[in-house]
Design a protein around this motif. Structure first.
Motif, PDB file in Angstrom:
ATOM      1  N   PRO A   1      17.398   6.180   0.230  1.00 26.28           N
ATOM      2  CA  PRO A   1      16.363   6.541  -0.742  1.00 26.28           C
ATOM      3  C   PRO A   1      14.984   6.577  -0.109  1.00 26.28           C
ATOM      4  O   PRO A   1      14.663   5.749   0.742  1.00 26.28           O
ATOM      5  N   ASP A   2      14.190   7.544  -0.495  1.00 21.69           N
ATOM      6  CA  ASP A   2      12.847   7.648   0.042  1.00 21.69           C
ATOM      7  C   ASP A   2      11.802   7.236  -0.984  1.00 21.69           C
ATOM      8  O   ASP A   2      10.619   7.467  -0.801  1.00 21.69           O
ATOM      9  N   LYS A   3      12.238   6.651  -2.067  1.00 17.39           N
ATOM     10  CA  LYS A   3      11.325   6.171  -3.091  1.00 17.39           C
ATOM     11  C   LYS A   3      11.630   4.708  -3.373  1.00 17.39           C
ATOM     12  O   LYS A   3      12.742   4.246  -3.213  1.00 17.39           O
ATOM     13  N   ARG A   4      10.600   3.991  -3.763  1.00 15.28           N
ATOM     14  CA  ARG A   4      10.787   2.588  -4.107  1.00 15.28           C
ATOM     15  C   ARG A   4      10.080   2.295  -5.418  1.00 15.28           C
ATOM     16  O   ARG A   4       9.174   3.032  -5.841  1.00 15.28           O
ATOM     17  N   LEU A   5      10.500   1.255  -6.060  1.00 15.76           N
ATOM     18  CA  LEU A   5       9.893   0.842  -7.322  1.00 15.76           C
ATOM     19  C   LEU A   5       8.606   0.086  -7.019  1.00 15.76           C
ATOM     20  O   LEU A   5       8.592  -0.837  -6.213  1.00 15.76           O
ATOM     21  N   ILE A   6       7.512   0.498  -7.659  1.00 18.81           N
ATOM     22  CA  ILE A   6       6.219  -0.161  -7.482  1.00 18.81           C
ATOM     23  C   ILE A   6       5.653  -0.493  -8.856  1.00 18.81           C
ATOM     24  O   ILE A   6       5.601   0.380  -9.743  1.00 18.81           O
ATOM     25  N   LEU A   7       5.251  -1.727  -9.023  1.00 21.80           N
ATOM     26  CA  LEU A   7       4.672  -2.167 -10.293  1.00 21.80           C
ATOM     27  C   LEU A   7       3.231  -2.602 -10.084  1.00 21.80           C
ATOM     28  O   LEU A   7       2.911  -3.285  -9.107  1.00 21.80           O
ATOM     29  N   LEU A   8       2.366  -2.199 -10.996  1.00 20.99           N
ATOM     30  CA  LEU A   8       0.979  -2.653 -11.026  1.00 20.99           C
ATOM     31  C   LEU A   8       0.761  -3.359 -12.345  1.00 20.99           C
ATOM     32  O   LEU A   8       0.866  -2.739 -13.410  1.00 20.99           O
TER      33      LEU A   8
ATOM     34  N   SER B   1       0.854  -1.189   0.000  1.00 20.94           N
ATOM     35  CA  SER B   1       0.000   0.000   0.000  1.00 20.94           C
ATOM     36  C   SER B   1       0.892   1.242   0.000  1.00 20.94           C
ATOM     37  O   SER B   1       2.102   1.157   0.224  1.00 20.94           O
ATOM     38  N   PRO B   2       0.325   2.430  -0.239  1.00 19.17           N
ATOM     39  CA  PRO B   2       1.131   3.657  -0.212  1.00 19.17           C
ATOM     40  C   PRO B   2       1.754   3.896   1.152  1.00 19.17           C
ATOM     41  O   PRO B   2       1.206   3.526   2.186  1.00 19.17           O
ATOM     42  N   GLY B   3       2.915   4.538   1.161  1.00 19.03           N
ATOM     43  CA  GLY B   3       3.570   4.871   2.419  1.00 19.03           C
ATOM     44  C   GLY B   3       4.846   4.088   2.627  1.00 19.03           C
ATOM     45  O   GLY B   3       5.346   3.400   1.734  1.00 19.03           O
ATOM     46  N   LYS B   4       5.376   4.178   3.848  1.00 22.26           N
ATOM     47  CA  LYS B   4       6.663   3.563   4.173  1.00 22.26           C
ATOM     48  C   LYS B   4       6.532   2.267   4.964  1.00 22.26           C
ATOM     49  O   LYS B   4       7.518   1.754   5.475  1.00 22.26           O
ATOM     50  N   GLY B   5       5.327   1.744   5.066  1.00 20.48           N
ATOM     51  CA  GLY B   5       5.151   0.490   5.767  1.00 20.48           C
ATOM     52  C   GLY B   5       5.013   0.667   7.265  1.00 20.48           C
ATOM     53  O   GLY B   5       5.182   1.757   7.802  1.00 20.48           O
TER      54      GLY B   5
ATOM     55  N   LEU C   1       4.538   2.449 -11.444  1.00 20.43           N
ATOM     56  CA  LEU C   1       3.668   3.550 -11.054  1.00 20.43           C
ATOM     57  C   LEU C   1       4.514   4.792 -10.797  1.00 20.43           C
ATOM     58  O   LEU C   1       5.552   4.724 -10.144  1.00 20.43           O
ATOM     59  N   LYS C   2       4.052   5.928 -11.295  1.00 19.35           N
ATOM     60  CA  LYS C   2       4.760   7.180 -11.055  1.00 19.35           C
ATOM     61  C   LYS C   2       4.494   7.710  -9.657  1.00 19.35           C
ATOM     62  O   LYS C   2       5.305   8.409  -9.078  1.00 19.35           O
ATOM     63  N   ASN C   3       3.333   7.366  -9.127  1.00 21.82           N
ATOM     64  CA  ASN C   3       2.927   7.886  -7.829  1.00 21.82           C
ATOM     65  C   ASN C   3       2.306   6.771  -7.000  1.00 21.82           C
ATOM     66  O   ASN C   3       1.425   6.053  -7.474  1.00 21.82           O
TER      67      ASN C   3
END
Length: 382
Positions: free
Chosen positions: A105-112, A52-56, A117-119
């Motif tokens: 890093p504060d961003k992670r790779l997310i695939l749908l 889900s969105p966020g840092k867990g 996903l860009k956001n």
């Protein structure tokens, strides 16, 4: 009418925390993870939270999630049944970050379904995950900052733009703090930053108040065995918005920030704004603040609030979130433990519940999926 279903059909962990590899094939029923402390139960829950969105649930840096025995990057992949279709959601760290030891890093790779996903907020259309973890036990008696972050996390779940507003506000406040340290700060730039802070504070406060009102309504309607909580968001903008229109509150906050420049320069921070708000929780039957209650009562209030929040998400999105409950059974008496399990089944959420004692979950045998976790391995219990 029963809402649409949301549940994880399969999840695969690769080089994640203490797991080299793990794959679980699942049905829609609640998932119970039994194992000793340190066996890896919470790591599985954390992996689910990262879908889900966020840092867990631990808000860990991405490099901290890496299995220390391999240089190959970690990843979490899943198949999720959401709104009558099966989606593939996966997330992980890019290999380049593992070679940059000083990088956080504060961003992670997310695939749908295989597409990046860009956001992260795009995930909100398909999945929601909520949790209760042991670190929340004393949330109601600790500092306002932690309660404020808790409130904003709840607000972000159903208003994804809220997180961006909070970030923009904090950026403007940091820049104002730096500018105030100059002997002759640029007056126009200072006014522009205070205008940004005032506008964002009011927008943030409005979302927090909407969250307060919506959640309180669900709490009031609840009939479970947990104590009812009265929830109040307190702050300059929140208090003013209860009786005044937003534009007037913006003007008042802008003027207050200008007046407090000398004091703020000496203290190195703004005396007013969204960063000063607090979430106050009252135990209704006792008419007292939660921080005056016992540890057990505070735990029961947290459970009450989060059960209501799960129901609120179901109302807003049409499906209940996946609900993570880390080591919760040991901290509730038998009556409330059974009341929690009953609420989980009533809501229809695929709850993921961890614990050290199998006997705590006897009433769920035959109605939930039971797994034994040990040293990065698992097996399904009968």
């Amino acid at each position: 009418m029963r809402s649409e279903e949301l549940f994880i059909q399969s999840i695969t962990l690769t080089n994640f925390r203490n797991y080299k590899t793990l794959r679980m094939n699942l049905s829609k029923e609640p998932v119970i993870l039994i194992g000793e402390n340190g066996s890896g139960k919470t790591n599985i829950l954390e992996a689910v939270s990262l879908l889900s969105p966020g840092k867990g649930l631990r808000r860990a840096a991405l490099t901290e999630l890496q299995n220390k025995d391999t240089v190959f990057p970690w990843g979490v992949a899943s198949e999720i049944y959401s709104k009558d279709e099966v989606l593939k959601i996966s997330t992980g760290i890019e290999p380049k970050y593992l070679s940059e030891k000083d990088s956080q890093p504060d961003k992670r790779l997310i695939l749908l379904d295989g597409k990046p996903l860009k956001n992260q907020t795009e995930l909100s259309e398909h999945i929601a995950v909520s949790w209760i973890i042991p670190e929340m036990d004393r949330l109601l008696s600790q500092g306002a900052g932690l309660r404020r972050k808790f409130l904003d996390k709840l607000a972000y779940t159903f208003a994804p733009s809220h997180g961006g507003r909070v970030s923009s506000y904090e950026k403007a406040m940091r820049e104002r703090n730096i500018l105030l340290q100059n002997n002759r700060p640029d007056a126009k730039w200072l006014a522009a930053l205070e205008n940004e802070m005032a506008q964002k504070s009011v927008a943030i406060a409005a979302t927090r108040l909407h969250m307060e009102n919506s959640l309180q309504a669900v709490v009031n309607e609840s009939t479970d065995a947990f104590p009812k909580a009265d929830i109040v968001v307190a702050g300059f903008a929140e208090d003013a918005l209860r009786n005044s229109p937003a534009l007037l509150v913006e003007d008042a906050l802008r003027a207050a920030l200008e007046k407090s420049r000398t004091e703020d320069r000496e203290k190195g921070t703004a005396a007013l704004g969204a960063h000063k708000s607090d979430l106050k929780v009252f135990y209704r039957d006792k008419s007292c603040l939660a921080d005056l209650c016992s540890t057990g009562e505070q735990k029961a209030l947290i459970v009450s609030i989060m059960l209501s929040f799960v129901r609120l998400i179901e109302q807003l999105r049409g499906f209940p979130p996946i609900f993570l409950l880390d080591d919760i059974a040991a901290h509730l008496d038998e009556y409330r433990r059974e009341a929690l399990f009953e609420a989980v089944f009533d809501i229809g959420t695929q709850a993921w519940i961890s614990g050290t004692e199998k006997n705590f979950f006897q009433s769920m045998f035959g109605k939930a999926q039971l797994f034994k976790v040990e040293n990065g391995e698992w097996e399904m219990e009968n």
